[in-house]
Motif scaffolding. Structure first.
Motif, mmCIF file in Angstrom:
data_model
loop_
_atom_site.group_PDB
_atom_site.id
_atom_site.type_symbol
_atom_site.label_atom_id
_atom_site.label_comp_id
_atom_site.label_asym_id
_atom_site.label_seq_id
_atom_site.Cartn_x
_atom_site.Cartn_y
_atom_site.Cartn_z
ATOM 1 N N ILE A 55 0.875 -1.186 0.000
ATOM 2 C CA ILE A 55 0.000 0.000 0.000
ATOM 3 C C ILE A 55 0.899 1.219 0.000
ATOM 4 O O ILE A 55 1.717 1.415 0.908
ATOM 5 N N GLN A 56 0.753 2.030 -1.017
ATOM 6 C CA GLN A 56 1.626 3.183 -1.168
ATOM 7 C C GLN A 56 1.176 4.374 -0.316
ATOM 8 O O GLN A 56 1.996 5.112 0.203
ATOM 9 N N SER A 57 -0.116 4.559 -0.198
ATOM 10 C CA SER A 57 -0.604 5.696 0.595
ATOM 11 C C SER A 57 -0.508 5.360 2.089
ATOM 12 O O SER A 57 -0.605 4.203 2.493
ATOM 13 N N SER A 58 -0.324 6.410 2.870
ATOM 14 C CA SER A 58 -0.233 6.217 4.320
ATOM 15 C C SER A 58 -1.611 5.875 4.864
ATOM 16 O O SER A 58 -2.583 6.599 4.632
ATOM 17 N N ASP A 59 -1.692 4.790 5.597
ATOM 18 C CA ASP A 59 -2.996 4.376 6.117
ATOM 19 C C ASP A 59 -2.787 3.619 7.422
ATOM 20 O O ASP A 59 -1.883 2.795 7.539
ATOM 21 N N ARG A 60 -3.671 3.945 8.396
ATOM 22 C CA ARG A 60 -3.570 3.306 9.708
ATOM 23 C C ARG A 60 -4.640 2.259 9.931
ATOM 24 O O ARG A 60 -4.682 1.637 10.979
ATOM 25 N N TYR A 61 -5.521 2.135 8.943
ATOM 26 C CA TYR A 61 -6.639 1.223 9.153
ATOM 27 C C TYR A 61 -6.420 -0.152 8.515
ATOM 28 O O TYR A 61 -6.972 -1.145 8.997
ATOM 29 N N PHE A 62 -5.636 -0.213 7.400
ATOM 30 C CA PHE A 62 -5.551 -1.453 6.628
ATOM 31 C C PHE A 62 -4.087 -1.826 6.381
ATOM 32 O O PHE A 62 -3.184 -0.976 6.440
ATOM 33 N N SER A 63 -3.912 -3.106 6.069
ATOM 34 C CA SER A 63 -2.602 -3.622 5.634
ATOM 35 C C SER A 63 -2.855 -4.701 4.579
ATOM 36 O O SER A 63 -3.953 -5.275 4.507
ATOM 37 N N ILE A 64 -1.833 -4.966 3.747
ATOM 38 C CA ILE A 64 -1.965 -5.965 2.677
ATOM 39 C C ILE A 64 -0.837 -6.973 2.804
ATOM 40 O O ILE A 64 0.311 -6.624 3.133
ATOM 41 N N ASN A 65 -1.192 -8.211 2.615
ATOM 42 C CA ASN A 65 -0.175 -9.262 2.647
ATOM 43 C C ASN A 65 0.707 -9.101 1.415
ATOM 44 O O ASN A 65 0.216 -9.134 0.285
ATOM 45 N N PRO A 66 2.014 -8.920 1.572
ATOM 46 C CA PRO A 66 2.866 -8.635 0.398
ATOM 47 C C PRO A 66 2.950 -9.789 -0.585
ATOM 48 O O PRO A 66 3.264 -9.567 -1.757
ATOM 49 N N LEU A 67 2.657 -11.010 -0.175
ATOM 50 C CA LEU A 67 2.788 -12.155 -1.075
ATOM 51 C C LEU A 67 1.453 -12.582 -1.659
ATOM 52 O O LEU A 67 1.387 -12.991 -2.828
ATOM 53 N N THR A 68 0.377 -12.479 -0.838
ATOM 54 C CA THR A 68 -0.920 -12.975 -1.309
ATOM 55 C C THR A 68 -1.842 -11.867 -1.783
ATOM 56 O O THR A 68 -2.826 -12.134 -2.474
#
Length: 560
Positions: free
Chosen positions: A73-86
Motif C-alpha cells: 500500500i503506497q498511501s499512508s494508512d492506519r486502518y488497513f494492511s496488505i499481505n505482500p505475497l498474497t
C-alpha cells in the motif's frame, strides 16, 4: 523453437539440418491487476484481521508459470494492511465511523502497488476506495444525567418542566442509528408527571400538587427515573464484549428530582373571632392575662407572629399590654385601674410574613378593693382645755373621707394609737364618710390617772363596714390613716409637776506639760528655717534685677 534448415546447391543437392532456437524470457513487461472491483464497503468497528478484499495480479513475463509478485500500500494508512505475497487486504486498526476524520469523510482511498521484483522491477498501481458504513454501536448518553427542578404547588396540569432532548444525544452519524426515545418514567409520585407522547423527552405535570392534601402531606421532593434507549436495533458488541443479541437494548438512566415549592395560599385564622379576658385590677405587672391562637393551613406550617396593632393605651401609658410575638400570650405592662378604665379593646394581628388576619381582644378590668380611704385633713393639731365637757365635739373638728371603689357607708373609724385612757372617740364610728372627734371621758390629772398633756392619735379608717364577718376573711380591706396632735391646756389652779433644771459648767485651762518640751523646739527651728529661706529668695531676686537693669554710665565730660 526447432527449425529444419535445408541447403540446396545448383545441382540440386541439398542438406537438411535441425536448428533448436531457445527464446530467453527477460523481465520487460509490467504486471497487471486481474480484479475489476475498485469500491468496497465494510461496516465500522471490524475486528483486526478482517479480510476486506483479495487483490490479485499477473505478470505477462510469467504467463505460463506462477507469478512471483509483491503487493504493498503506497498511501499512508492506519486502518488497513496488505499481505505482500498474497495480496489479501485486512483490517489492522480500529475503524470508528463516529469519530473524526471518518465522521465527515467515511471513504478511505488506498493506492495498492504490485511489483514483479522486490527492487528494481516493474510495478503497477491501482486505487481502491473503501466505504465505511455506520452501525448502531453507541447508546444515547445525557449530560448531565441528574436534574433538579422546582415547581410551585399550585401549577396547573400540563405545565412544562423539562425538555430532556436538549441534554441527550447519540453520536452515531447515520440518522437511522442516532434516533432514541424516552420511556419508563417511574419513581415515587410519578403519576403526577408524564412524558409527552407527541414530543419525546418533554416532561410535564399531569395534575396540580397540593401540599395541604393529606395524600401529599410532607412530600416536597419527588424522585423520578427515565430510560433513554435507541430506536434502531443496536450492535454494541464491539464496545460491550458481553453484550449479546439476546440482551435487551442498553439504556441510559436519567435521574430527576422535582421539588414542589410551597405557596402561601391561606390566611392565618384565629381560633376565635374575638377574645374576652377578665382581669382583676390588682393583677401584677408582667402577668399573663390570656392567650390568642391562630393557625395557617399552608404546608409546611408557616411561622406566625403576633402583634397589637390598635388599642391597649390610656392617657398615661401608650401601651399597657404586650403580646408574645411567637406564643400569643397577652401580658400587662402597667397597673390596671378599674376606676379609670373598665374595659380595654385591642386589635391583635397574626401574620405569616405575607398574609395577615386580625381579631378583637376585650380586656374587662374587674373591680377590686384596691383603693385606700383618703381623708381630709389627714393631719391636724389643736389645743383643748382640761375642763372640756364630755361629749363635746372637740374644736368642731370632723374628717371627711373618700374611697373611689367603696360606698360612703363602708367606712369604720377607730383610734389605733395614742388614745391613753380612751378619752377620745369618733361619732359616728361607722356607716358614714364624715365623722366628728368627740371627748369620751374627762381628764383626771389630780388623782394621777392622767399624766400625758399631749396626745398623738393615729386614726385608722377602714372600708369594710358593709362586709359580713365571712366576707371580711376573704375580701381585700384597705385602711386609711389620719394623725391628730392634741395638747391639753391646764386650768390656772392646776399644779403641773416640773423637773428642776441644772447647769453644766465646763472649765478649760491651758496647762503646760514637761513631757511636751519638743513643741517649742520644733516651732523655733521651723521659724529659723523659714527666715533663712526668705533671705535666700531675696538675694536671688536682687541678683536678677541687677542683670536685667544695669546702672546707667556716667556722662563723658570731655568737650567735643
Amino acid at each position: 523453437y526447432f527449425l529444419n534448415i535445408t541447403v540446396t546447391d545448383p545441382d540440386g543437392l541439398n542438406s537438411t539440418k535441425t536448428v533448436n532456437i531457445n527464446i530467453i524470457n527477460i523481465n520487460d513487461e509490467r504486471p497487471y491487476f486481474t480484479i475489476k472491483q475498485r469500491i468496497y464497503r465494510i461496516p465500522e468497528e471490524q475486528s483486526p484481521g478482517t479480510i476486506v478484499a483479495n487483490i490479485t495480479a499477473k505478470d505477462p513475463d510469467d504467463e505460463d508459470s506462477p507469478s512471483r509478485l509483491f503487493y504493498s500500500i503506497q498511501s499512508s494508512d492506519r486502518y488497513f494492511s496488505i499481505n505482500p505475497l498474497t495480496g489479501v487486504l485486512q483490517v489492522t486498526g480500529r475503524i470508528d465511523r463516529d469519530a473524526l476524520p471518518l465522521q465527515l469523510h467515511p471513504n478511505i482511498s488506498l493506492i495498492v502497488q504490485v511489483e514483479d521484483s522486490p527492487s528494481g522491477g516493474h510495478a503497477s498501481e491501482m486505487e481502491i476506495t473503501i466505504i465505511i458504513d455506520d452501525i448502531n454501536d453507541n447508546p444515547p448518553e445525557c449530560n448531565p444525567s441528574t436534574f433538579r427542578k422546582e415547581a410551585n404547588e399550585n401549577v396547573t396540569a400540563g405545565t412544562f418542566l423539562l425538555d430532556l432532548r436538549n441534554y441527550c444525544k447519540d453520536i452515531d452519524v447515520d440518522p437511522s442509528n442516532n434516533r432514541f426515545n424516552f420511556t419508563g418514567l417511574s419513581g415515587f409520585g410519578s403519576n403526577n408527571f408524564a412524558l409527552e407522547s407527541t414530543v419525546p423527552g418533554r416532561l410535564v405535570m399531569t395534575e396540580s400538587i397540593d401540599l395541604e392534601n393529606p395524600a401529599n402531606l410532607g412530600v416536597e421532593v419527588y424522585s423520578l427515573t427515565v430510560r433513554v434507549q435507541d430506536i434502531a436495533y443496536p450492535n454494541y458488541s464491539s464496545k460491550y464484549p458481553f453484550y449479546t443479541s439476546f440482551d435487551i437494548f442498553l439504556c441510559y438512566i436519567i435521574y430527576i428530582y422535582i421539588r414542589i415549592k410551597p405557596v402561601n395560599e391561606f390566611f392565618p385564622v384565629f381560633s376565635n373571632l374575638s377574645y374576652e379576658f377578665n382581669v382583676p385590677e390588682i393583677t401584677k405587672v408582667g402577668s399573663s392575662i390570656g392567650r390568642v391562637n391562630a393557625r395557617d393551613k399552608d404546608w409546611p406550617p408557616s411561622v406566625i407572629t403576633y402583634s397589637i396593632v390598635a388599642g391597649g393605651g390610656t392617657r398615661d401609658y401608650t401601651n399597657i399590654f404586650w403580646i408574645s410575638p411567637t406564643k400569643g400570650h397577652v401580658k400587662i405592662l402597667a397597673r390596671l385601674d378599674y376606676e379609670t378604665t373598665q374595659k380595654h379593646i385591642l386589635t391583635v394581628q397574626a401574620s405569616d410574613q405575607e398574609k395577615t388576619a386580625t381579631a378583637s381582644v376585650t380586656v374587662n378590668v374587674l373591680e377590686v378593693n384596691d383603693e385606700e380611704p383618703v381623708c381630709s385633713p389627714n393631719f391636724y393639731s389643736f389645743q383643748i382645755p382640761v375642763s372640756l365637757a364630755v361629749g363635746t365635739n372637740i374644736n368642731g373638728f370632723r374628717i371627711e373621707c373618700q374611697d373611689r371603689d367603696s360606698d360612703p357607708r363602708s367606712f369604720r373609724y377607730f383610734i389605733n394609737e395614742g388614745n391613753v385612757n380612751n378619752h377620745f372617740t369618733f361619732s359616728p364610728r361607722a356607716g358614714s364618710n364624715t365623722s366628728r372627734l368627740i371627748l369620751a371621758s374627762r381628764f383626771d390629772y389630780e388623782s394621777g390617772l392622767d399624766t400625758n398633756w399631749i396626745y398623738r392619735l393615729r386614726v385608722y379608717i377602714t372600708d369594710d363596714n358593709l362586709l359580713s364577718a365571712r366576707d371580711k376573711a376573704t375580701h381585700l380591706i384597705k385602711t386609711g390613716t389620719v394623725t391628730l396632735s392634741i395638747r391639753v391646756i391646764p386650768n390656772p389652779t392646776t399644779v403641773i409637776a416640773t423637773t428642776p433644771g441644772f447647769t453644766v459648767v465646763t472649765k478649760r485651762e491651758n496647762l503646760y506639760s514637761e513631757s511636751a518640751w519638743y513643741v517649742p523646739f520644733v516651732i523655733t527651728l521651723g521659724s529659723l528655717l523659714l527666715l533663712g529661706l526668705l533671705g535666700y529668695l531675696g538675694f536671688l531676686l536682687a541678683t536678677w534685677v541687677r542683670t536685667r537693669c544695669p546702672p546707667a554710665g556716667k556722662a563723658d565730660g570731655t568737650p567735643l
